[in-house]
Scaffold this motif. Sequence first.
Motif, short mmCIF file in Angstrom:
data_model
loop_
_atom_site.label_atom_id
_atom_site.label_comp_id
_atom_site.label_asym_id
_atom_site.label_seq_id
_atom_site.Cartn_x
_atom_site.Cartn_y
_atom_site.Cartn_z
N ILE A 42 -1.01 3.87 -2.60
CA ILE A 42 -2.19 4.46 -2.05
C ILE A 42 -2.50 5.69 -2.52
N ASN B 127 0.64 -1.19 -0.10
CA ASN B 127 -0.03 -0.09 0.04
C ASN B 127 0.89 1.21 0.02
N PRO C 160 -7.14 0.40 -2.55
CA PRO C 160 -5.62 1.02 -3.02
C PRO C 160 -4.98 0.09 -3.79
#
Length: 233
Positions: free
Chosen positions: A30, A20, A107
């Motif tokens: 992300i 992420n 994400p």
Amino acid sequence: MKPLIVIPARGGSKGVPRKNIKVLGDKPLIQYTIDAAKGVFDDEFICVSTDDFEIKSVVEQLGLKVPFLRPNELASDTAGTYEVLLHAISYYESKGYFPDTLILLQPTSPFRTSAHIKESLKLYHESIDMVVSVKETKANPYYILFEEDSNGYLKKTKEANFTRRQDCPKVWEYNGAIYIINVKALKASAISQFTKVCKFEMDETSSHDIDTLLDWRIAEIIINDKENDRYKE
């Protein structure tokens, strides 16, 4: 509409460790989703739900406040998205904000854009359970998917007499990019039990989801191709 945008970002990841916040192109993974959300919604309605201090720090460096860290029971490998979403709703309700529509943006879909979100929102109305992004599947159950019978022999997952794949009915798969969910329906049942679901179709590249290292490498190729096309312009 009273929206709540939830971006779930757990710290643990087995397929791509720390994916992420791993840098893809020139920014953490992300950020692609945060940027897409910010292009449609005000920051106050965007919630990154994480259990991880480093993810929280990275997100806040991007200018988005992380309102809480998930409790321990929602930080394990077995914690489900359903419980994470209900927790986020409950948190905002405790602060006096009562969303009626939850937009789930994972994400791991870096090529889903603000434009995709805006177009999918046009399909949503409060009489349905969910609008979900999809892509046409290549693994058509009428043609190339098989399962074993009790004797161990392969049989078609869906019986049909099609001789060409092009003649088969179109079949869709969730691509994981966008879920626009009726909060009332979510409180009543899990997403898998929804019956009033409408599709928002996306192309294969925009649908790309990162779960494995191979997925990550493909994403890097897509990013590089986009950059090369930009320079050509």
